[in-house]
Enzyme design. Structure first.
Site, mmCIF file in Angstrom:
data_model
loop_
_atom_site.group_PDB
_atom_site.id
_atom_site.type_symbol
_atom_site.label_atom_id
_atom_site.label_comp_id
_atom_site.label_asym_id
_atom_site.label_seq_id
_atom_site.Cartn_x
_atom_site.Cartn_y
_atom_site.Cartn_z
ATOM 1 N N CYS A 2 0.863 -1.174 0.000
ATOM 2 C CA CYS A 2 0.000 0.000 0.000
ATOM 3 C C CYS A 2 0.897 1.221 0.000
ATOM 4 C CB CYS A 2 -0.855 0.038 1.257
ATOM 5 S SG CYS A 2 -1.840 -1.447 1.495
ATOM 6 N N ARG A 27 1.701 1.348 -6.211
ATOM 7 C CA ARG A 27 1.976 0.478 -5.065
ATOM 8 C C ARG A 27 0.749 -0.321 -4.622
ATOM 9 N NH1 ARG A 27 6.560 1.783 -2.094
ATOM 10 N NH2 ARG A 27 5.568 0.911 -0.253
ATOM 11 N N TRP A 74 -3.881 -2.000 -1.277
ATOM 12 C CA TRP A 74 -3.862 -3.287 -1.982
ATOM 13 C C TRP A 74 -4.276 -4.291 -0.915
ATOM 14 C CZ3 TRP A 74 -0.550 -7.760 -1.898
ATOM 15 C CH2 TRP A 74 -0.757 -8.624 -2.979
ATOM 16 N N ASN A 100 0.774 0.452 6.098
ATOM 17 C CA ASN A 100 1.270 -0.478 5.077
ATOM 18 C C ASN A 100 1.941 -1.629 5.819
ATOM 19 O OD1 ASN A 100 2.388 -1.621 2.717
ATOM 20 N ND2 ASN A 100 4.242 -0.398 2.914
ATOM 21 N N GLY A 101 1.608 -2.866 5.470
ATOM 22 C CA GLY A 101 2.245 -4.006 6.135
ATOM 23 C C GLY A 101 1.241 -4.803 6.935
ATOM 24 N N GLU A 472 9.339 -15.810 -18.518
ATOM 25 C CA GLU A 472 9.118 -14.375 -18.345
ATOM 26 C C GLU A 472 8.118 -13.845 -19.386
ATOM 27 O OE1 GLU A 472 9.535 -12.276 -16.164
ATOM 28 O OE2 GLU A 472 9.415 -10.341 -17.160
ATOM 29 N N LYS A 476 4.544 -11.998 -18.581
ATOM 30 C CA LYS A 476 4.126 -10.697 -19.109
ATOM 31 C C LYS A 476 2.741 -10.787 -19.740
ATOM 32 C CE LYS A 476 6.300 -8.680 -17.384
ATOM 33 N NZ LYS A 476 7.117 -9.031 -16.400
ATOM 34 N N GLU A 479 0.161 -11.105 -16.885
ATOM 35 C CA GLU A 479 0.000 -9.894 -16.082
ATOM 36 C C GLU A 479 -0.682 -8.767 -16.857
ATOM 37 O OE1 GLU A 479 3.817 -9.451 -13.185
ATOM 38 O OE2 GLU A 479 4.251 -9.442 -15.313
ATOM 39 N N HIS A 495 6.212 -34.449 -23.629
ATOM 40 C CA HIS A 495 5.861 -35.135 -22.376
ATOM 41 C C HIS A 495 4.560 -34.611 -21.777
ATOM 42 C CE1 HIS A 495 9.653 -37.172 -22.550
ATOM 43 N NE2 HIS A 495 10.336 -36.046 -22.510
ATOM 44 N N LYS A 590 2.804 -3.711 -7.402
ATOM 45 C CA LYS A 590 4.178 -3.605 -7.896
ATOM 46 C C LYS A 590 5.127 -4.420 -7.037
ATOM 47 C CE LYS A 590 7.479 -1.947 -10.422
ATOM 48 N NZ LYS A 590 7.673 -2.777 -11.612
HETATM 49 C C1 G6P Z 1 5.350 -8.427 -7.778
HETATM 50 C C2 G6P Z 1 5.250 -7.715 -9.123
HETATM 51 C C3 G6P Z 1 6.141 -8.415 -10.144
HETATM 52 C C4 G6P Z 1 7.569 -8.511 -9.624
HETATM 53 C C5 G6P Z 1 7.621 -9.208 -8.258
HETATM 54 C C6 G6P Z 1 9.008 -9.127 -7.632
HETATM 55 O O1 G6P Z 1 4.751 -9.671 -7.862
HETATM 56 O O2 G6P Z 1 3.910 -7.684 -9.570
HETATM 57 O O3 G6P Z 1 6.133 -7.671 -11.349
HETATM 58 O O4 G6P Z 1 8.357 -9.220 -10.534
HETATM 59 O O5 G6P Z 1 6.718 -8.563 -7.370
HETATM 60 O O6 G6P Z 1 9.309 -7.794 -7.361
HETATM 61 P P1 G6P Z 1 10.745 -7.279 -6.972
HETATM 62 O O7 G6P Z 1 10.547 -5.827 -6.626
HETATM 63 O O8 G6P Z 1 11.180 -8.088 -5.775
HETATM 64 O O9 G6P Z 1 11.644 -7.481 -8.128
#
Ligand code: G6P
Length: 595
Positions: A2, A27, A74, A100-101, A472, A476, A479, A495, A590
């Site tokens: 948050c 955030r 969040w 936050n937390g 990756e 993407k 997400e 397999h 994020k």
């Molecule tokens: C969240 C984000 C991802 C990111 C991951 C790790 O899940 O949505 O996009 O890759 O955190 O984040 P970091 O800041 O540790 O690289």
């Protein structure tokens, strides 16, 4: 994760808070709220939705007063409802809190407070903080004394800002970020420098286990004091924050995500420039560790970079490193001791799972070398060596430029490990030029996204070091475009996954002309025979590809970096085709600061 913010100073608080919240919306963005204090009276507005929506509906920025707090949420404790949105007032309204937390012992504290006659109107752990502060304020003394008593009771990892009825703000930091922006007669308390960068570039990074109070000063301006959790005065140091943060606007770009994808040619050139000697220091740790005792960890995209590190470091540096997903760290057969080294990759440096892995490593006596983008992050503070990705603020929730920066950081550390043997690693200028070339092909990718707009399943395949890129790429697509996508090691096709291939499917083959090429082409033919459409990401054309996404050839070690760029663009344009907001994907944050 948050965002929290507080303001006390000569100007109207609410518009400043709302602007700061907009900047920090990446955030967490499921609900938002602001509370202000004016003439001893608190006003509070909050609601579900994005900052601009809730502000329009409820006039957050019109609340009166020169002191206030704000929050974007969040959801963790309790659903996305107006009742659960912050700020949370205490029973009597004497204290309001944004947080936050996590407060781990909130149930126990809530029970005791309820028994003492306090009422609760949300499912959050935050409300426990405001009621506890009210209770501790009623026990005598002022906001400072109440903070000391309350902080002694809280367990967990958190940062919060509390606003008291007399207009005093108090904010505490325990393993979650809290930064004070120092303005003219004004202070801002925020999770992120982006929350106050428009107001000032002077900042105080609050120490872990410290709290601050901001109260109306004698001369009209606000007065800041810093304490340890026990109430003893603590030292504070004002530092200048980087000017680049002030530049965090979309500019000519439609979205931050596109801007950040397009920044990659420059970003990869700057990796490590803010931490001279760090790559060599990390390499020295790795070289000094006994065989089999080097681990690399990360979450999400950063974990995919960790998978690449395994290949690059063994192939070009001769060192075996074991990748472990940070969330799996506590459940994995990791054997660490004083000789071990953990490389921790994290853009934010605030991901709880990564911080947990680093803490476990430290506990075992191991050394931690981290690669982070946010230099003052919790992970950076807990690491023995910190290398900066230095790619500038990344606002888009899906990681893009931080991934390519991580791959470059891995190259730099490996080059230092190899001393004399890392000659095959690409030079930064070559990587930068290759990415620029990829970005020039945007029109073709846009057309491909249009063609794929109704696709429901995408399988991305690659072998060897290209498998992490396939993973990756799939991440993407999930997400940003909400498409079901899977990254599959190419050889595993027969397999199981082959059973899924039919006319409704797109298969993306990560297929440069290295030792994996022929086998991946064979896989592509098998898939095509089942009716699926094939997208080949390769430096060589093939008749099996329905669509060929050309990448530059010739430099094997640069392939992983260039391969991901067209898929980042594809996921971005597919999100637009589907009317999804690429900067703020649903349900994601994020950085995930809770386990
Ligand atoms: C969240 C984000 C991802 C990111 C991951 C790790 O899940 O949505 O996009 O890759 O955190 O984040 P970091 O800041 O540790 O690289």
């Amino acid at each position: 994760m948050c965002s929290i913010i507080g303001y006390a100073g000569p100007a109207g608080a609410a518009p400043i808070l709302v602007r700061g919240l907009r900047r920090m919306e990446y955030r967490g963005y499921d609900s938002v709220g602001v509370a202000t204090s004016s003439g001893g009276k608190m006003s509070l507005e909050k609601g579900v939705g994005r900052v601009s929506e809730v502000n329009e509906a409820r006039g957050l920025d019109a609340l009166p007063g020169t002191v206030g707090i704000g929050h974007t949420r969040w959801a963790t404790h309790g659903g996305v409802t107006r009742a659960n949105a912050h700020p949370h007032s205490s029973s009597s309204g004497a204290v309001a809190v944004v947080h936050n937390g996590i407060i781990e012992n909130f149930a126990e504290l809530r029970e005791a407070l309820e028994a003492g006659g306090f009422s609760f109107s949300s499912e959050t752990d935050t409300e426990v903080i405001s009621n506890q502060l009210q209770s501790d304020l009623e026990a005598g003394g002022g906001p400072k004394e109440a903070m000391v008593r309350t902080l002694a009771r809280l367990r967990g990892r958190y940062a919060f800002v509390a606003m008291f009825g007399d207009g005093t703000l108090a904010a505490a930091r325990f393993h979650r970020p809290l930064i004070v922006g120092v303005g003219r007669g004004a202070y801002l308390l925020s999770s992120d420098v982006l929350g106050f960068v428009e107001q000032t570039d002077d900042a105080i990074y609050v120490g872990n286990g410290d709290f601050v109070t901001v109260s109306p000063g004698a001369g009209g301006g606000a007065e800041l004091r810093v304490f340890g959790f026990d109430g003893s005065p603590a030292r504070r140091q004002v530092t200048k924050i980087s000017k680049e943060f002030a530049d965090t606007y979309k500019g000519e770009y439609a979205h931050f995500t596109l801007k950040e994808i397009c920044e990659q040619p420059d970003a990869v050139l700057r990796v490590g420039a803010n931490t001279p000697g760090a790559a060599a220091a990390a390499a020295a740790l790795v070289r000094g560790a006994p065989a089999g005792s080097v681990y690399v960890t990360g979450s999400g995209t950063s974990y995919n970079a960790a998978l690449v590190a395994k290949h690059v470091m063994l192939r070009h540096g001769g060192v075996r490193v074991e990748p472990i997903m940070s969330s799996e760290f506590p459940h994995s057969p990791v054997s660490m001791d004083g000789g071990s080294v953990l490389l921790a990759l994290s853009q934010s440096g605030e991901t709880a799972d990564v911080i947990g892995a680093a803490a476990a490593a430290k506990e075992a006596g191991a050394r931690v070398a981290s690669v982070v983008n946010v230099m003052n992050s919790s992970l950076a503070q807990e690491s023995d060596v910190v290398m900066g990705m230095n790619c500038g603020p990344e606002i888009g929730v899906a990681a893009t430029k931080s991934f390519t920066a991580q791959l470059r950081a891995i190259h730099e550390v490996t080059r230092e490990i190899a001393v004399g043997r890392g000659g095959h690693l690409p030079r930064p200028g070559a990587v930068s030029a290759a990415i620029s070339g990829m970005l020039e092909g945007q029109a073709g990718i846009k057309a491909l996204a249009r063609e794929m707009r109704d696709v429901s399943d995408v399988y991305v395949m690659g072998r060897g070091v290209h498998y992490p890129i396939a993973a990756e790429a799939a991440l993407k697509l999930k997400e940003l475009a909400y498409v079901h996508a899977e990254g599959i090691p190419g050889g595993e096709l027969k397999h199981g996954p082959l059973a899924l291939m039919d006319e409704g499917v797109y298969a993306v083959m990560i297929n440069p002309t290295d030792s994996t090429h022929a086998a991946t082409l064979t896989g592509a033919r098998e898939i095509k025979a089942r009716g699926a459409r094939i997208i080949g990401v390769s430096d060589a054309r093939s008749d099996v590809y329905d669509r060929w996404v050309r990448i530059p050839g010739g430099d094997e070690a640069a392939y992983p970096v260039t391969e991901i760029v067209p898929i980042q663009l594809l996921a971005y344009y597919l999100a637009l085709e589907k009317d999804a907001d690429p900067d703020y994907p649903r349900n994601l944050a994020k950085s995930v600061t809770v386990e």
